[in-house]
Motif scaffolding. Structure first.
Motif, PDB file in Angstrom:
ATOM      1  N   MET A   1      25.909  37.114  45.228  1.00 48.45           N
ATOM      2  CA  MET A   1      27.051  36.850  44.355  1.00 48.45           C
ATOM      3  C   MET A   1      28.357  37.026  45.144  1.00 48.45           C
ATOM      4  N   LYS A   2      29.333  36.179  44.829  1.00 45.75           N
ATOM      5  CA  LYS A   2      30.630  36.265  45.510  1.00 45.75           C
ATOM      6  C   LYS A   2      31.727  36.568  44.495  1.00 45.75           C
ATOM      7  N   ALA A   3      32.740  37.293  44.963  1.00 48.00           N
ATOM      8  CA  ALA A   3      33.922  37.514  44.131  1.00 48.00           C
ATOM      9  C   ALA A   3      35.128  36.947  44.865  1.00 48.00           C
ATOM     10  N   HIS A   4      35.874  36.115  44.180  1.00 51.52           N
ATOM     11  CA  HIS A   4      37.114  35.559  44.730  1.00 51.52           C
ATOM     12  C   HIS A   4      38.271  36.311  44.082  1.00 51.52           C
ATOM     13  N   VAL A   5      38.977  37.102  44.893  1.00 54.84           N
ATOM     14  CA  VAL A   5      40.054  37.945  44.342  1.00 54.84           C
ATOM     15  C   VAL A   5      41.407  37.439  44.846  1.00 54.84           C
ATOM     16  N   THR A   6      42.330  37.247  43.916  1.00 56.09           N
ATOM     17  CA  THR A   6      43.686  36.824  44.278  1.00 56.09           C
ATOM     18  C   THR A   6      44.658  37.936  43.923  1.00 56.09           C
ATOM     19  N   VAL A   7      45.491  38.299  44.891  1.00 54.44           N
ATOM     20  CA  VAL A   7      46.500  39.338  44.668  1.00 54.44           C
ATOM     21  C   VAL A   7      47.877  38.702  44.782  1.00 54.44           C
ATOM     22  N   THR A   8      48.712  38.943  43.801  1.00 55.32           N
ATOM     23  CA  THR A   8      50.089  38.410  43.835  1.00 55.32           C
ATOM     24  C   THR A   8      51.070  39.510  43.469  1.00 55.32           C
ATOM     25  N   LEU A   9      52.321  39.291  43.842  1.00 63.24           N
ATOM     26  CA  LEU A   9      53.364  40.212  43.396  1.00 63.24           C
ATOM     27  C   LEU A   9      53.529  40.044  41.892  1.00 63.24           C
ATOM     28  N   LYS A  10      53.823  41.125  41.192  1.00 65.82           N
ATOM     29  CA  LYS A  10      54.090  41.038  39.758  1.00 65.82           C
ATOM     30  C   LYS A  10      55.280  40.104  39.541  1.00 65.82           C
ATOM     31  N   SER A  11      55.305  39.452  38.373  1.00 64.65           N
ATOM     32  CA  SER A  11      56.378  38.469  38.142  1.00 64.65           C
ATOM     33  C   SER A  11      57.750  39.141  38.120  1.00 64.65           C
ATOM     34  N   LYS A  40      47.729  36.836  48.225  1.00 61.14           N
ATOM     35  CA  LYS A  40      46.640  37.016  49.187  1.00 61.14           C
ATOM     36  C   LYS A  40      45.325  36.693  48.499  1.00 61.14           C
ATOM     37  N   TYR A  41      44.370  36.233  49.306  1.00 61.13           N
ATOM     38  CA  TYR A  41      43.059  35.901  48.766  1.00 61.13           C
ATOM     39  C   TYR A  41      41.986  36.699  49.503  1.00 61.13           C
ATOM     40  N   ILE A  62      37.620  47.912  43.315  1.00 60.10           N
ATOM     41  CA  ILE A  62      38.094  47.585  44.671  1.00 60.10           C
ATOM     42  C   ILE A  62      39.500  46.980  44.603  1.00 60.10           C
ATOM     43  N   ALA A  63      39.693  46.064  43.671  1.00 55.07           N
ATOM     44  CA  ALA A  63      40.992  45.396  43.561  1.00 55.07           C
ATOM     45  C   ALA A  63      42.082  46.390  43.180  1.00 55.07           C
ATOM     46  N   ARG A  64      41.729  47.282  42.253  1.00 61.42           N
ATOM     47  CA  ARG A  64      42.724  48.243  41.757  1.00 61.42           C
ATOM     48  C   ARG A  64      43.041  49.305  42.802  1.00 61.42           C
ATOM     49  N   GLU A  65      42.015  49.825  43.472  1.00 61.74           N
ATOM     50  CA  GLU A  65      42.222  50.984  44.341  1.00 61.74           C
ATOM     51  C   GLU A  65      42.532  50.627  45.789  1.00 61.74           C
ATOM     52  N   VAL A  66      42.157  49.427  46.219  1.00 67.39           N
ATOM     53  CA  VAL A  66      42.346  49.097  47.636  1.00 67.39           C
ATOM     54  C   VAL A  66      43.192  47.833  47.831  1.00 67.39           C
ATOM     55  N   LEU A  67      42.789  46.744  47.190  1.00 66.95           N
ATOM     56  CA  LEU A  67      43.406  45.449  47.503  1.00 66.95           C
ATOM     57  C   LEU A  67      44.832  45.308  46.990  1.00 66.95           C
ATOM     58  N   THR A  68      45.193  46.047  45.944  1.00 67.41           N
ATOM     59  CA  THR A  68      46.565  45.932  45.418  1.00 67.41           C
ATOM     60  C   THR A  68      47.307  47.256  45.525  1.00 67.41           C
ATOM     61  N   GLU A  73      52.038  44.889  42.783  1.00 71.29           N
ATOM     62  CA  GLU A  73      51.104  43.762  42.783  1.00 71.29           C
ATOM     63  C   GLU A  73      50.147  43.785  41.586  1.00 71.29           C
ATOM     64  N   GLU A  74      49.581  42.608  41.294  1.00 73.19           N
ATOM     65  CA  GLU A  74      48.528  42.505  40.287  1.00 73.19           C
ATOM     66  C   GLU A  74      47.445  41.569  40.833  1.00 73.19           C
ATOM     67  N   PHE A  75      46.275  41.574  40.180  1.00 64.42           N
ATOM     68  CA  PHE A  75      45.177  40.764  40.714  1.00 64.42           C
ATOM     69  C   PHE A  75      44.479  39.988  39.614  1.00 64.42           C
ATOM     70  N   SER A  76      43.765  38.942  40.041  1.00 65.81           N
ATOM     71  CA  SER A  76      42.840  38.255  39.152  1.00 65.81           C
ATOM     72  C   SER A  76      41.618  37.924  40.008  1.00 65.81           C
ATOM     73  N   TYR A  77      40.469  37.671  39.374  1.00 70.42           N
ATOM     74  CA  TYR A  77      39.281  37.358  40.174  1.00 70.42           C
ATOM     75  C   TYR A  77      38.306  36.493  39.399  1.00 70.42           C
TER      76      TYR A  77
END
Lengths: 81, 231
Positions: A1-11, A40-41, A62-68, A73-77
């Motif tokens: 299984m793969k996860a595609h995570v996108t991180v962007t600056l909050k609006s 970032k992807y 992972i997204a909450r504690e490391v990637l952002t 920043e905020e993330f979607s996946y």
């Protein structure tokens, strides 16, 4: 299984890099773009043994504690089988 | 009193910072390796500038997971003095020891030059030998020094006297022109709630002797030594 995570600056956070890209688009005559936001992807290859639910929990952690950096920043996946 | 200077892979101001303590302050100082959680009984921790872990992911983002930072967190929680300079400041915000975040400079460029800082509070272990409103000349060297926090956080920082330094003109006025990197409210340095942790983008380690163009940075180390002496 793969996860595609996108991180962007909050609006609410100014993105000078996105603005610079936007300005460059204007310089080469591309119209119709109202704004650009840079992000970032990340591609995570997950163990096939994980259930959907466990995969979601792990990716979110992972997204909450490391990637952002939650201050700016905020993330979607998306998960892919 | 004993100082500890952390070395991460990618630190590049560790020797400058060590030099200030050893050669100018004439105090005992030891290096602290990132991969060890042993703080060697130091009385103050200095988190130096550089590019810890290559600044991969985000500045300071990986460094916060290192064993030494777990000990620094406990040390800070117990009231120990921690000074983060430049990349050290970025690491301390990522580690949650200081509020806010350091973003890419508003002008997107790496900036290396002397700047002026107005002292905003003297009631800290880092600024007790300074005068409120005094202006220090200290250099910056960074691409990610654009301080950001939420409006509510900024109000709290102001109300609690936790802004240590603001970028100013040489005469101490806080203007947009004096702000080198777009930092919110010209913030150059902030303190934690207990005021035993300070992070600042300018380099006191590069301005602690007249030969370097300014010795104003020394005043911060001098304050720390004074604070530790009365502890």
């Amino acid at each position: 299984m793969k996860a595609h995570v996108t991180v962007t600056l909050k609006s609410s956070v100014l993105d000078p890099q996105g603005q610079t890209i936007h300005n460059a688009l204007g310089k080469i005559g591309i119209e119709g773009v109202q704004a650009v936001r840079q992000g970032k992807y990340f591609l995570l290859n997950l163990s096939p043994a994980l259930s959907q639910e466990a995969a979601r929990a792990q990716v979110e952690r992972i997204a909450r504690e490391v990637l952002t950096n939650p201050v700016i920043e905020e993330f979607s996946y998306k998960l892919e089988e | 009193m004993k100082f500890g200077v952390i070395i991460f892979p990618g630190s590049n101001c560790d020797h400058d910072t060590h030099n200030v303590v050893a050669e100018i302050a004439h105090q005992p100082v030891t290096y602290l390796w990132h991969d060890s959680d042993d703080l060697k009984g130091v009385d103050a921790v200095l988190v130096p500038g550089g590019f810890a872990y290559g600044d991969y992911l985000r500045t300071g983002a990986i460094a916060r997971f290192s064993p030494v930072m777990q000990s620094v967190k406990k040390f800070a929680d117990g009231g120990g003095l921690v000074l983060g300079i430049c990349n050290g400041f970025q690491i301390l915000t990522e580690a949650g020891l200081l509020p806010g975040a350091l973003m890419r400079n508003a002008g997107l460029k790496y900036i290396c030059k002397q700047v002026h800082l107005r002292v905003e509070t003297t009631e800290t272990a880092f600024t007790n030998t300074l005068k409120k409103g005094e202006v220090l000349k200290i250099p910056i060297g960074h691409a990610e020094g654009n301080y950001y926090c939420t409006t509510e956080e900024l109000k709290r920082l102001e109300a609690e006297g936790r802004i240590a330094f603001r970028y100013s003109t040489p005469s101490g006025e806080i203007t947009a022109e004096a702000n080198p990197n777009g930092s919110l409210a010209n913030i150059a340095g902030v303190l934690n709630e207990k005021k035993n942790v300070l992070g600042m983008m300018p380099h006191p380690d590069r301005s602690s002797e007249p030969l370097l163009g300014s010795a104003d940075g020394w005043r911060i180390f001098e304050s720390m030594i004074a604070a530790l002496a009365t502890k």
